[in-house]
Design a protein around this motif. Structure first.
Motif, PDB file in Angstrom:
ATOM      1  N   GLU A   6     -31.873 -14.597 -12.622  1.00 28.90           N
ATOM      2  CA  GLU A   6     -31.154 -14.402 -11.313  1.00 28.90           C
ATOM      3  C   GLU A   6     -31.193 -12.913 -10.666  1.00 28.90           C
ATOM      4  O   GLU A   6     -30.475 -12.607  -9.591  1.00 28.90           O
ATOM      5  CB  GLU A   6     -29.544 -14.692 -11.490  1.00 28.90           C
ATOM      6  N   VAL A   7     -31.817 -12.152 -11.286  1.00 21.33           N
ATOM      7  CA  VAL A   7     -31.773 -10.709 -10.947  1.00 21.33           C
ATOM      8  C   VAL A   7     -33.187 -10.414 -10.421  1.00 21.33           C
ATOM      9  O   VAL A   7     -34.139 -10.903 -10.795  1.00 21.33           O
ATOM     10  CB  VAL A   7     -31.446  -9.723 -12.116  1.00 21.33           C
ATOM     11  N   TYR A   8     -33.253  -9.982  -9.102  1.00 23.04           N
ATOM     12  CA  TYR A   8     -34.437  -9.594  -8.492  1.00 23.04           C
ATOM     13  C   TYR A   8     -34.522  -7.981  -7.937  1.00 23.04           C
ATOM     14  O   TYR A   8     -33.404  -7.471  -7.582  1.00 23.04           O
ATOM     15  CB  TYR A   8     -34.764 -10.434  -7.194  1.00 23.04           C
ATOM     16  N   GLY A  49     -35.080   4.709  -4.379  1.00 19.74           N
ATOM     17  CA  GLY A  49     -36.152   3.893  -4.091  1.00 19.74           C
ATOM     18  C   GLY A  49     -36.188   2.661  -4.929  1.00 19.74           C
ATOM     19  O   GLY A  49     -36.991   1.933  -4.870  1.00 19.74           O
ATOM     20  N   ILE A  50     -34.863   2.252  -5.693  1.00 17.22           N
ATOM     21  CA  ILE A  50     -34.839   1.106  -6.667  1.00 17.22           C
ATOM     22  C   ILE A  50     -33.614   0.556  -6.231  1.00 17.22           C
ATOM     23  O   ILE A  50     -32.485   1.238  -6.227  1.00 17.22           O
ATOM     24  CB  ILE A  50     -35.292   1.410  -7.959  1.00 17.22           C
ATOM     25  N   GLY A  51     -33.564  -0.756  -6.332  1.00 18.20           N
ATOM     26  CA  GLY A  51     -32.180  -1.481  -6.108  1.00 18.20           C
ATOM     27  C   GLY A  51     -32.223  -3.081  -6.643  1.00 18.20           C
ATOM     28  O   GLY A  51     -33.445  -3.254  -7.345  1.00 18.20           O
ATOM     29  N   GLY A  52     -31.471  -3.825  -6.239  1.00 20.25           N
ATOM     30  CA  GLY A  52     -31.782  -5.128  -6.569  1.00 20.25           C
ATOM     31  C   GLY A  52     -30.767  -6.094  -6.046  1.00 20.25           C
ATOM     32  O   GLY A  52     -30.080  -5.662  -4.994  1.00 20.25           O
ATOM     33  N   ILE A  53     -30.885  -7.470  -6.223  1.00 19.00           N
ATOM     34  CA  ILE A  53     -30.237  -8.486  -5.545  1.00 19.00           C
ATOM     35  C   ILE A  53     -29.947  -9.554  -6.516  1.00 19.00           C
ATOM     36  O   ILE A  53     -30.897  -9.824  -7.360  1.00 19.00           O
ATOM     37  CB  ILE A  53     -31.016  -9.181  -4.138  1.00 19.00           C
ATOM     38  N   TYR A  54     -28.826  -9.921  -6.720  1.00 20.89           N
ATOM     39  CA  TYR A  54     -28.287 -11.144  -7.383  1.00 20.89           C
ATOM     40  C   TYR A  54     -28.607 -12.292  -6.718  1.00 20.89           C
ATOM     41  O   TYR A  54     -27.825 -12.273  -5.538  1.00 20.89           O
ATOM     42  CB  TYR A  54     -27.052 -10.984  -7.909  1.00 20.89           C
ATOM     43  N   VAL A  55     -29.119 -13.502  -7.090  1.00 18.48           N
ATOM     44  CA  VAL A  55     -29.401 -14.557  -6.302  1.00 18.48           C
ATOM     45  C   VAL A  55     -29.068 -15.772  -7.299  1.00 18.48           C
ATOM     46  O   VAL A  55     -29.795 -15.852  -8.100  1.00 18.48           O
ATOM     47  CB  VAL A  55     -30.650 -14.804  -5.828  1.00 18.48           C
ATOM     48  N   ARG A  56     -27.995 -16.272  -6.937  1.00 14.81           N
ATOM     49  CA  ARG A  56     -27.178 -17.610  -7.630  1.00 14.81           C
ATOM     50  C   ARG A  56     -28.453 -18.512  -7.690  1.00 14.81           C
ATOM     51  O   ARG A  56     -29.246 -19.002  -6.701  1.00 14.81           O
ATOM     52  CB  ARG A  56     -26.073 -17.967  -7.313  1.00 14.81           C
TER      53      ARG A  56
END
Length: 381
Positions: free
Chosen positions: A62-64, A206-213
């Protein structure tokens, strides 16, 4: 140098920097390559993804990973809208430009974007939120910690209200200022997506993320390869991801203790400012992240004070760095408080792991000295 602009960006930690350099030297292969070296890099990528998932109570898949909070917010917003006509989006109009910008674009495409009322501390009016939710609401976009005021929203309660009124409405939270500083547990919260960024917690830029259920059906907004399960194509920058993971590991070990230490620093500075300067308002309410302190000082210009402090290599801000060069964008305080005698004198000090008590004492001394000096001009003393 005293750096109190950590809400804009932070100095990278030693361990995080070391891991970035080491990864560039040892694990520069493409995780998508079929050879054994690519597979070795893919295993490290999976381990990093697991680190992030465990930190917020999510599954690793769920982590991108993205380039940062702005991209993650855009992904969540545009990837959640299936059609632009006859739908509504709820948001807060005092949020970060990476939220407001996409919302303005949605308006141009025909989406009805409806702001939810906030009080003068920046807290969402939950009655107004509930009133404005309809069956046409497809997305609700809010920020966990406001980047200028530090206001902390009750994410769990807000999500519950939204889902109770409209189960199909998607919920996105910008958690860039809270991730790694304040506990987030998506297993207890009905949020569909949330964004985070490396350079806010002493990781790399320059780096991050998004949680997507799982099951949220978020659509990609960039197309190409099949990386990140097709949601965010492009070769994963493994050195940046590893460096970010290292920063997060440190946060997981020190977050509670650091929260208390920073809160103590902020509270002492508040007390000192109140005792030393007349006609000062503390805009960061009690229910705020301790990492951000926003104050307004009557009869000065915040930008002028900022440049006075620069002479002593003390670096603060007047608001979000992402809107500081856009002269059409006011700071949040000016939108909540029309008393320009105060709001024009707004400054933000934001703390990080390298700040300490000694710095606090010197900052208080210099702010007091320069406010008095500026007021001699503005008040004609």
């Amino acid at each position: 140098m005293i750096y109190l602009d950590n809400a804009a960006t932070t100095r990278i930690g030693k361990n995080s920097l070391k891991r970035f350099i080491d990864s560039n030297e040892r694990y520069y292969g493409n995780p998508s390559s079929l050879h054994s070296y690519g597979y070795e890099c893919e295993k490290i990528l999976k381990e990093c993804r697991k680190t992030f998932g465990e930190f917020i109570g999510a599954s690793p898949d769920e982590v991108y990973f993205t380039s940062g909070g702005t991209e993650s917010n855009n992904m969540a917003i545009f990837g959640s809208i299936k059609k632009y006509e006859c739908v509504e989006v709820l948001y807060s109009d005092i949020d970060h430009p990476s939220i407001i910008g996409p919302v303005e674009e949605l308006k141009k495409r025909g989406v009805d974007a409806i702001p939810v009322v906030t009080d003068n501390t920046g807290s969402l009016n939950l009655v107004d939120l509930e009133t404005k939710l309809t069956d046409r609401t497809v997305l609700c976009i809010f920020t966990h910690v406001n980047s200028e005021l530090g206001t902390l929203q009750d994410m769990e309660k807000i999500c519950s209200i939204i889902k109770n009124c409209n189960k199909s409405a998607r919920i996105h939270f910008d958690c860039v200022q809270s991730f790694g500083k304040i506990n987030i547990d998506v297993s207890r919260c009905k949020v569909d997506t949330l964004s985070f960024s490396g350079h806010k917690i002493h990781g790399p830029k320059g780096i991050g993320g998004i949680y997507v259920r799982k099951g949220s059906g978020l659509k990609p907004i960039v197309f190409g390869g099949g990386q990140e399960s097709g949601l965010r194509p492009g070769t994963e920058p493994l050195p940046l991801i590893e460096s970010f993971a290292e920063a997060l590991i440190l946060r997981s070990e020190t977050m509670d203790a650091e929260y208390g230490r920073i809160k103590n620093l902020r509270n002492k500075l508040i007390e000192g400012l109140k005792n030393s300067i007349e006609d000062i308002r503390i805009n960061s309410a009690e229910k705020c992240s301790p990492y951000i302190l926003n104050v307004s000082i009557k009869d000065i210009k915040g930008e002028v004070l900022l440049h006075y402090l620069e002479r002593d290599k003390i670096f603060i801000s007047t608001g979000s760095a992402c809107s500081s060069k856009d002269k059409t964008v006011d700071n949040v305080v000016s939108r909540l408080d029309r008393d320009t005698a105060y709001s024009d004198g707004t400054i933000r000090m934001s703390f990080g792991m390298f700040n300490d008590e000694t710095e606090n004492t010197f900052v208080l001394e210099k702010i007091t000295e320069y406010v008095n000096e500026i007021r001699k001009i503005t008040r004609g003393i």
